[in-house]
Enzyme design. Structure first.
Site, mmCIF file in Angstrom:
data_model
loop_
_atom_site.group_PDB
_atom_site.id
_atom_site.type_symbol
_atom_site.label_atom_id
_atom_site.label_comp_id
_atom_site.label_asym_id
_atom_site.label_seq_id
_atom_site.Cartn_x
_atom_site.Cartn_y
_atom_site.Cartn_z
ATOM 1 N N ASP A 331 0.851 -1.195 0.000
ATOM 2 C CA ASP A 331 0.000 0.000 0.000
ATOM 3 C C ASP A 331 0.883 1.241 0.000
ATOM 4 O O ASP A 331 1.918 1.288 0.690
ATOM 5 C CB ASP A 331 -0.896 0.028 1.246
ATOM 6 C CG ASP A 331 -2.210 -0.732 1.021
ATOM 7 O OD1 ASP A 331 -2.402 -1.218 -0.096
ATOM 8 O OD2 ASP A 331 -3.000 -0.826 1.966
ATOM 9 N N ASP A 374 -4.263 2.502 -5.047
ATOM 10 C CA ASP A 374 -2.888 2.702 -4.591
ATOM 11 C C ASP A 374 -2.334 1.418 -3.981
ATOM 12 O O ASP A 374 -1.450 1.449 -3.138
ATOM 13 C CB ASP A 374 -2.839 3.841 -3.568
ATOM 14 C CG ASP A 374 -3.681 3.544 -2.333
ATOM 15 O OD1 ASP A 374 -3.399 4.110 -1.272
ATOM 16 O OD2 ASP A 374 -4.620 2.729 -2.435
#
Length: 457
Positions: A331, A374
């Site tokens: 992440d 993301d």
């Protein structure tokens, strides 16, 4: 026996048979050549459809680039307060005119088509957005006390609202930036992109229909060619049989030689050689289109690495293949703050940078993928648990580069969860890596951790 008692001779005259066969052969050859010409024309139609699509796509990109350039210059002006960016803006709007040029290039061929109308709609949205952009430039110009006569005519014509005239210098600058970086502006840009995407989708559908029609026509023509060749073969065999039956025995040897000659094979004719070349060209185009569609289906258009769909295919492949491997779930920490603070264009550049680092830092046999907005993943082939230190080092290097950028992008970091498997991509591998990622986030982000027994899935 006199002539009156002689029975009349019955039979087929060779001269008559030859004449009939020659006429049949001439007709068949004319039809076959006509079919070959039609194949050539239909092949040109296929090429023409592709050329039209490419030309449309190029002009669509031209319009998009022009709109993006205007956005870039007005934003740079509100951020840097340098007048040169305002000048660049109006040079594009009044002289370069890439957006208008793109539509003019397509007017004659596509005016009235749905795809063209979507581009007109995109240009209208872009023009509507210019009002806000020019107003923002007026605010900056007022805040900087630029002489009125030095401003472009379009900016001079804009009058500030009573409320905005009472604002201080910093407040004017802040409001100008809010106009070109705010949610309303982003929504307007999204409408432009949506219109452009609708245009390309419509154009793709039209081109696809044309290609299907051309392919069907080509298949029909080729079917006719096959039938004509079959008839010609039957006619040739019939001619040979008649010659064998009707001409004296010494000629039988010649007939047998002719039957064994390779030149008699249909595949050796000029028409079929031409047909083979036509087929090769068509298959090349078809394979190229399939490769392009397959690549687009499996790769993320922003970062160029494997997308979610491609990642699922890799999972299935490594489930069947087995063997040792590792999985990283990654992440980008607090990525929403990047988008909100710097804009989506900067956010996109950050994502591209992350993808590039994952691709360069890991081996060519590893598989980085973007599996969410993301969120990234990397499948590490042939990875044993004792190699975990190498992975930790690579993640550390990547985080160091991201946190100390030299390219003007904001600093970011990655949180990484990892898990190993000795038996390929098992059903719980992703959950274990995700559990390790959860531990990293819980302990402050910016790091890498490997799954250990007891971690919550």
């Amino acid at each position: 026996m006199d002539g009156k008692g002689q029975k009349p001779v019955k039979g087929i005259r060779i001269s008559t048979v030859n004449m009939i066969m020659i006429l049949i052969s001439c007709v068949l050859y004319i039809l076959l050549i006509t079919a070959t010409i039609r194949v050539s024309e239909q092949y040109k139609n296929v090429h023409s459809s592709m050329d039209e699509y490419i030309a449309f796509e190029e002009n669509e990109a031209f319009l998009t680039e022009g709109s993006a350039y205007l956005t870039e210059q007005v934003r740079l002006y509100t951020v840097t307060l340098e007048p040169e960016y305002m000048e660049n803006y109006f040079t594009e709007a009044n002289e370069s005119k890439r957006r208008e040029t793109a539509l003019e290039n397509l007017t004659d061929a596509y005016e009235g088509d749905q795809a063209y109308e979507y581009l007109v709609e995109a240009l209208q949205h872009s023009n509507d957005l210019m009002h806000d952009e020019i107003y923002a430039m007026r605010l900056i110009s007022e805040a900087q006390d630029y002489p009125e006569e030095s401003l472009p005519p379009e900016v001079q014509e804009v009058g500030l609202s009573d409320e905005d005239q009472t604002l201080g210098r910093d407040e004017m600058i802040q409001k100008a930036r809010e106009i070109v970086f705010g949610t309303a502006y982003q929504d307007a840009k999204a409408r432009i992109l949506a219109s452009v995407e609708s245009s390309m989708k419509s154009m793709h559908e039209v081109t696809h229909e044309k290609m299907l029609g051309n392919a069907e026509a080509l298949e029909s023509t080729m079917t006719m060619q096959r039938r004509l060749v079959s008839i010609l073969f039957v006619e040739t065999v019939a001619t040979f049989l008649l010659i064998i039956l009707l001409i004296i025995k010494p000629l039988q040897v010649h007939v047998n030689c002719i039957k064994e000659e390779k030149m008699m094979e249909v595949t050796g004719s000029y028409e079929f050689k031409y047909l083979a070349l036509t087929y090769n060209d068509i298959f090349e185009i078809k394979n190229a289109n399939e490769a392009m569609l397959r690549y687009r289906a499996e790769h993320d258009p922003l970062t160029g690495i494997v997308n979610r769909g491609g990642f699922e295919q890799l999972k299935s492949m490594f489930q069947m293949k087995g063997g040792a491997l590792g999985l990283l779930i990654i992440d980008v920490d607090k990525f929403k703050l990047i988008n909100d603070g710097y804009g989506h264009e900067v956010g996109d550049q950050v994502l591209k940078k992350v993808a590039g680092l994952l691709k360069s830092k890991f081996r060519a046999t590893d598989h980085p993928a973007r599996i969410g907005g993301d969120e990234f993943a990397v499948i590490l082939t042939g990875l044993e648990e004792e190699m975990g230190a190498v992975v930790m080092r690579k993640i550390g290097e990547i985080n160091d580069l991201l946190m100390h950028p030299d390219d003007g992008l904001p600093p970011v970091s990655l949180s990484v969860g990892s898990a190993f498997s000795e038996n390929g991509f098992t059903d719980d591998l992703y959950n274990r890596a995700d559990a390790a990622l959860y531990e990293v986030k819980k302990n402050g982000r910016c790091g890498c951790r490997f799954y250990e027994e007891g971690m919550k899935h």
